[in-house]
Structures are given as C-alpha cells and as structure tokens.
Design an enzyme around this catalytic site. Structure first.
Site, mmCIF file in Angstrom:
data_model
loop_
_atom_site.group_PDB
_atom_site.id
_atom_site.type_symbol
_atom_site.label_atom_id
_atom_site.label_comp_id
_atom_site.label_asym_id
_atom_site.label_seq_id
_atom_site.Cartn_x
_atom_site.Cartn_y
_atom_site.Cartn_z
ATOM 1 N N LYS A 13 7.120 -9.347 -39.297
ATOM 2 C CA LYS A 13 7.105 -9.270 -40.769
ATOM 3 C C LYS A 13 6.768 -7.854 -41.230
ATOM 4 O O LYS A 13 7.425 -7.306 -42.108
ATOM 5 C CB LYS A 13 6.052 -10.228 -41.366
ATOM 6 C CG LYS A 13 6.260 -11.678 -41.021
ATOM 7 C CD LYS A 13 5.183 -12.561 -41.637
ATOM 8 C CE LYS A 13 3.768 -12.252 -41.165
ATOM 9 N NZ LYS A 13 3.532 -12.520 -39.734
ATOM 10 N N ARG A 88 0.391 -17.636 -47.671
ATOM 11 C CA ARG A 88 0.229 -18.208 -46.343
ATOM 12 C C ARG A 88 -0.169 -19.667 -46.422
ATOM 13 O O ARG A 88 -0.330 -20.312 -45.387
ATOM 14 C CB ARG A 88 -0.885 -17.458 -45.663
ATOM 15 C CG ARG A 88 -0.433 -16.601 -44.507
ATOM 16 C CD ARG A 88 -1.713 -16.115 -43.855
ATOM 17 N NE ARG A 88 -1.516 -15.565 -42.570
ATOM 18 C CZ ARG A 88 -1.176 -14.307 -42.358
ATOM 19 N NH1 ARG A 88 -0.923 -13.494 -43.338
ATOM 20 N NH2 ARG A 88 -1.076 -13.878 -41.124
ATOM 21 N N ARG A 127 1.257 -4.701 -28.791
ATOM 22 C CA ARG A 127 1.223 -4.028 -30.091
ATOM 23 C C ARG A 127 0.065 -3.030 -30.135
ATOM 24 O O ARG A 127 -1.015 -3.280 -29.643
ATOM 25 C CB ARG A 127 1.042 -5.041 -31.223
ATOM 26 C CG ARG A 127 0.792 -4.311 -32.555
ATOM 27 C CD ARG A 127 1.005 -5.169 -33.749
ATOM 28 N NE ARG A 127 0.099 -6.297 -33.777
ATOM 29 C CZ ARG A 127 0.146 -7.234 -34.707
ATOM 30 N NH1 ARG A 127 1.086 -7.175 -35.627
ATOM 31 N NH2 ARG A 127 -0.683 -8.235 -34.668
ATOM 32 N N ARG A 160 -5.420 -4.433 -31.991
ATOM 33 C CA ARG A 160 -6.175 -5.121 -33.045
ATOM 34 C C ARG A 160 -7.116 -6.155 -32.439
ATOM 35 O O ARG A 160 -6.770 -6.818 -31.470
ATOM 36 C CB ARG A 160 -5.194 -5.825 -33.998
ATOM 37 C CG ARG A 160 -4.868 -4.981 -35.209
ATOM 38 C CD ARG A 160 -3.724 -5.539 -36.022
ATOM 39 N NE ARG A 160 -3.797 -6.961 -36.336
ATOM 40 C CZ ARG A 160 -2.858 -7.596 -37.022
ATOM 41 N NH1 ARG A 160 -1.785 -6.946 -37.462
ATOM 42 N NH2 ARG A 160 -2.966 -8.885 -37.270
ATOM 43 N N ARG A 171 -4.165 -18.250 -34.003
ATOM 44 C CA ARG A 171 -3.377 -17.838 -35.172
ATOM 45 C C ARG A 171 -2.057 -18.610 -35.232
ATOM 46 O O ARG A 171 -1.582 -18.955 -36.314
ATOM 47 C CB ARG A 171 -3.120 -16.328 -35.130
ATOM 48 C CG ARG A 171 -4.381 -15.528 -35.474
ATOM 49 C CD ARG A 171 -4.282 -14.099 -35.008
ATOM 50 N NE ARG A 171 -3.239 -13.344 -35.666
ATOM 51 C CZ ARG A 171 -2.757 -12.186 -35.197
ATOM 52 N NH1 ARG A 171 -3.220 -11.668 -34.080
ATOM 53 N NH2 ARG A 171 -1.826 -11.546 -35.862
HETATM 54 P P1 AP5 Z 1 4.673 -6.836 -36.474
HETATM 55 O O1 AP5 Z 1 5.736 -6.291 -37.341
HETATM 56 O O2 AP5 Z 1 3.353 -6.152 -36.435
HETATM 57 O O3 AP5 Z 1 4.509 -8.408 -36.758
HETATM 58 P P2 AP5 Z 1 3.837 -9.189 -37.959
HETATM 59 O O4 AP5 Z 1 4.704 -10.380 -38.228
HETATM 60 O O5 AP5 Z 1 3.519 -8.287 -39.092
HETATM 61 O O6 AP5 Z 1 2.521 -9.677 -37.221
HETATM 62 P P3 AP5 Z 1 1.023 -9.710 -37.718
HETATM 63 O O7 AP5 Z 1 0.162 -9.961 -36.502
HETATM 64 O O8 AP5 Z 1 0.689 -8.534 -38.558
HETATM 65 O O9 AP5 Z 1 1.049 -10.989 -38.554
HETATM 66 P P4 AP5 Z 1 -0.102 -11.830 -38.956
HETATM 67 O O10 AP5 Z 1 0.596 -12.678 -39.910
HETATM 68 O O11 AP5 Z 1 -0.832 -12.584 -37.916
HETATM 69 O O12 AP5 Z 1 -1.202 -10.741 -39.410
HETATM 70 P P5 AP5 Z 1 -1.682 -10.252 -40.826
HETATM 71 O O13 AP5 Z 1 -2.052 -8.846 -40.713
HETATM 72 O O14 AP5 Z 1 -0.735 -10.673 -41.886
HETATM 73 O O15 AP5 Z 1 5.276 -6.947 -34.993
HETATM 74 C C1 AP5 Z 1 4.497 -7.412 -33.907
HETATM 75 C C2 AP5 Z 1 4.756 -6.553 -32.667
HETATM 76 O O16 AP5 Z 1 6.097 -6.758 -32.217
HETATM 77 C C3 AP5 Z 1 4.630 -5.042 -32.933
HETATM 78 O O17 AP5 Z 1 4.089 -4.425 -31.789
HETATM 79 C C4 AP5 Z 1 6.080 -4.595 -33.174
HETATM 80 O O18 AP5 Z 1 6.278 -3.233 -32.832
HETATM 81 C C5 AP5 Z 1 6.868 -5.536 -32.266
HETATM 82 N N1 AP5 Z 1 8.169 -5.894 -32.806
HETATM 83 C C6 AP5 Z 1 8.499 -6.121 -34.119
HETATM 84 N N2 AP5 Z 1 9.800 -6.468 -34.230
HETATM 85 C C7 AP5 Z 1 10.291 -6.499 -32.961
HETATM 86 C C8 AP5 Z 1 11.570 -6.828 -32.404
HETATM 87 N N3 AP5 Z 1 12.595 -7.208 -33.194
HETATM 88 N N4 AP5 Z 1 11.710 -6.772 -31.058
HETATM 89 C C9 AP5 Z 1 10.661 -6.413 -30.260
HETATM 90 N N5 AP5 Z 1 9.441 -6.094 -30.719
HETATM 91 C C10 AP5 Z 1 9.252 -6.152 -32.048
HETATM 92 O O19 AP5 Z 1 -3.008 -11.125 -41.000
HETATM 93 C C11 AP5 Z 1 -4.114 -10.948 -40.155
HETATM 94 C C12 AP5 Z 1 -5.226 -11.901 -40.585
HETATM 95 O O20 AP5 Z 1 -5.630 -11.590 -41.942
HETATM 96 C C13 AP5 Z 1 -4.863 -13.379 -40.618
HETATM 97 O O21 AP5 Z 1 -5.006 -13.992 -39.351
HETATM 98 C C14 AP5 Z 1 -5.871 -13.894 -41.661
HETATM 99 O O22 AP5 Z 1 -7.145 -14.063 -41.099
HETATM 100 C C15 AP5 Z 1 -5.931 -12.751 -42.667
HETATM 101 N N6 AP5 Z 1 -4.951 -12.908 -43.771
HETATM 102 C C16 AP5 Z 1 -3.915 -12.065 -44.095
HETATM 103 N N7 AP5 Z 1 -3.212 -12.523 -45.131
HETATM 104 C C17 AP5 Z 1 -3.808 -13.692 -45.499
HETATM 105 C C18 AP5 Z 1 -3.517 -14.671 -46.507
HETATM 106 N N8 AP5 Z 1 -2.465 -14.531 -47.353
HETATM 107 N N9 AP5 Z 1 -4.339 -15.758 -46.588
HETATM 108 C C19 AP5 Z 1 -5.394 -15.898 -45.769
HETATM 109 N N10 AP5 Z 1 -5.697 -15.035 -44.778
HETATM 110 C C20 AP5 Z 1 -4.919 -13.942 -44.644
HETATM 111 MG MG MG Z 2 1.714 -7.531 -39.938
#
Ligand code: AP5
Ligand code: MG
Length: 213
Positions: A13, A88, A127, A160, A171
């Site tokens: 994402k 979410r 990552r 991370r 997660r």
């Molecule tokens: P990346 O692009 O980083 O993936 P992502 O979907 O953004 O993954 P996240 O871990 O950031 O998602 P998340 O939803 O768990 O975390 P968030 O920060 O939102 O890609 C992942 C890896 O793959 C990278 O190394 C990338 O280079 C690689 N990659 C990408 N595309 C690729 C491809 N096509 N092929 C190969 N490799 C590829 O949330 C973290 C925490 O914050 C949550 O757990 C929660 O506690 C809190 N939080 C955030 N938002 C909320 C909310 N709205 N409500 C409640 N809690 C929340």
């Molecule tokens: Mg992300």
C-alpha cells in the site's frame, strides 16, 4: 481525486501510495507514518499508539479518526489525497464518509492490493524503513544505493519493530478480522478495484494507473 488503499500489512500500500501521490500530485497520508513520526519524537500520542502497534493491534478508533480528520482538513488536501492505512475498520470508514458528506465530497476510488498471506511474512522481514522521511526499501526487491542508508535523506534504515515474524502474524489476523470487511463495504458503493499485488511493483502501478486514468 480521493483514493483509499486497501490491503494486508505488507501488500505494498505504502509503495503504491507514494507512486500515486507523485504522479497525480496529491498528498500521501499514512496513519502508520504519522504514528511512527510521533513515536520517534516521543509525543504523548506516539507513546499511546506504540502500545498497540508493538503488539500488532489497531490503535483505538477515537484516536486514529481524530488524527486523520485533522490531517485531511489541511490546505494541501483540498485537491484530494491518497489514504494509506486508513480506514481500517468499518466505524473508521463510516466516520470518514460522514465527514466528507458534510462538505459535499466523497471517496472516488478504493484500490485493493491483493497479496496472499504466505508471501507477506517473507516480504516484511526484508523491508527496511527510514523513520525520518518514511521511505521504504526491501533488501532484495528495492535495495537502497548504499546498504542501510536512506537514498532520500541519508539517515539510517531500520527493521520496523512490528515487522518481526510473530507480530506480522498478529497483524495479519487483525487484518482479516477487522479490515477485510471494508472490501465488501466499498464494493457495495461501486468504487472497489482490486489489483494483483504479487506482480512487480511497476506492473502493480501500471494496473492502478489504468484504473485511475
Ligand atoms: P509496503 O509498501 O511497505 O507495504 P504496506 O502495505 O504499506 O505495509 P505496512 O506494513 O506499512 O502496512 P500496515 O498496514 O501493516 O502498516 P501501517 O504502517 O499502515 O511494502 C512492504 C514491503 O514489500 C517493502 O519492503 C516493499 O519494498 C516491498 N514491496 C512492495 N511492493 C512490492 C512488490 N510488488 N514486489 C515485491 N516487493 C514489494 O500500520 C502500522 C500500525 O499502525 C498498525 O498495525 C496499527 O497498529 C497502526 N495503525 C495505522 N493505521 C491505523 C488505523 N487506521 N487504525 C488503527 N490503527 C492503525
Ligand atoms: Mg505502509
């Protein structure tokens, strides 16, 4: 243009949201990045969010919604934005709809990046993230020019805290229970578009630009 990115943790994402933000000239708004910046700066909000994030749990809706609505009320979001990691939960989506409705606006596209669970744990352990500017790398797929150093701002890259295998599995559970229902929610509104997130990141982006036009 107002866009939501849906998908499991690690689906890509953030990677795609940054590319969309650049091409369509809209801000990239990531609740996860906002929380991580607060943790890094030691704010009260950061301390509160960290308790949940380290366990792989969602930060409570009240807190998250307030942060997000404040952010999208800022001037740079007037022309649109790409939301990454929000909503979410169904209540978050409803609050967002209600807030947008008051200004006669709505979400235009919900892009669902599909990646099976089996691929996720492997992706996450590779990552590397820059906690200063939010840039994301992967040791195999998207390596930085200099190992361990951010290409964008020159700061150190880290694994991370919530990318440990066990936390990633939590997660994923949380995602299936609390976030996946949003797919039906946006399908029912007729704005859901799914793309294959297992493809090369440039191919995933090509599929998205086909949808956005
Ligand atoms: P990346 O692009 O980083 O993936 P992502 O979907 O953004 O993954 P996240 O871990 O950031 O998602 P998340 O939803 O768990 O975390 P968030 O920060 O939102 O890609 C992942 C890896 O793959 C990278 O190394 C990338 O280079 C690689 N990659 C990408 N595309 C690729 C491809 N096509 N092929 C190969 N490799 C590829 O949330 C973290 C925490 O914050 C949550 O757990 C929660 O506690 C809190 N939080 C955030 N938002 C909320 C909310 N709205 N409500 C409640 N809690 C929340
Ligand atoms: Mg992300």
């Amino acid at each position: 243009m107002k866009i939501i990115m849906l998908g499991a943790p690690g689906a890509g994402k953030g990677t795609q949201a940054k590319m969309i933000a650049e091409k369509y000239d809209v801000p990239h708004v990531s609740t996860g990045d906002i929380f991580r910046a607060n943790i890094k700066n030691g704010t009260e909000l950061g301390m509160e969010a960290k308790k949940y994030m380290d366990e792989g749990l969602l930060v409570p809706d009240e807190l998250t919604v307030r942060i997000l609505l404040d952010r999208v009320a800022q001037e740079d979001c007037r022309k649109g934005y790409v939301l990454d990691g929000f909503p979410r939960t169904i209540p978050q989506a409803e609050v967002l709809d209600e807030a947008l409705g008051k200004t006669g606006s709505k979400i235009d596209y919900a892009i669902n990046v599909e990646v099976p669970d089996e691929n996720i744990v492997k992706r996450m352990s590779g990552r590397r993230a820059c906690l200063s500017c939010g840039a994301t790398y992967h040791v195999e797929h998207v390596p930085p020019q200099k190992e361990g150093i951010c290409d964008v701002c020159g700061k150190e890259l880290v694994l991370r805290d919530d990318d440990k295998a066990e936390t990633v599995r939590n997660r994923l559970d949380v995602y299936h229970k609390q976030t996946q229902p949003l797919i039906d929610f946006y399908q029912a509104k007729g704005i859901l578009h799914s793309v294959d997130g297992t493809a090369d990141m440039n191919d995933v982006f090509a599929a998205i630009t086909e949808i956005l036009g």
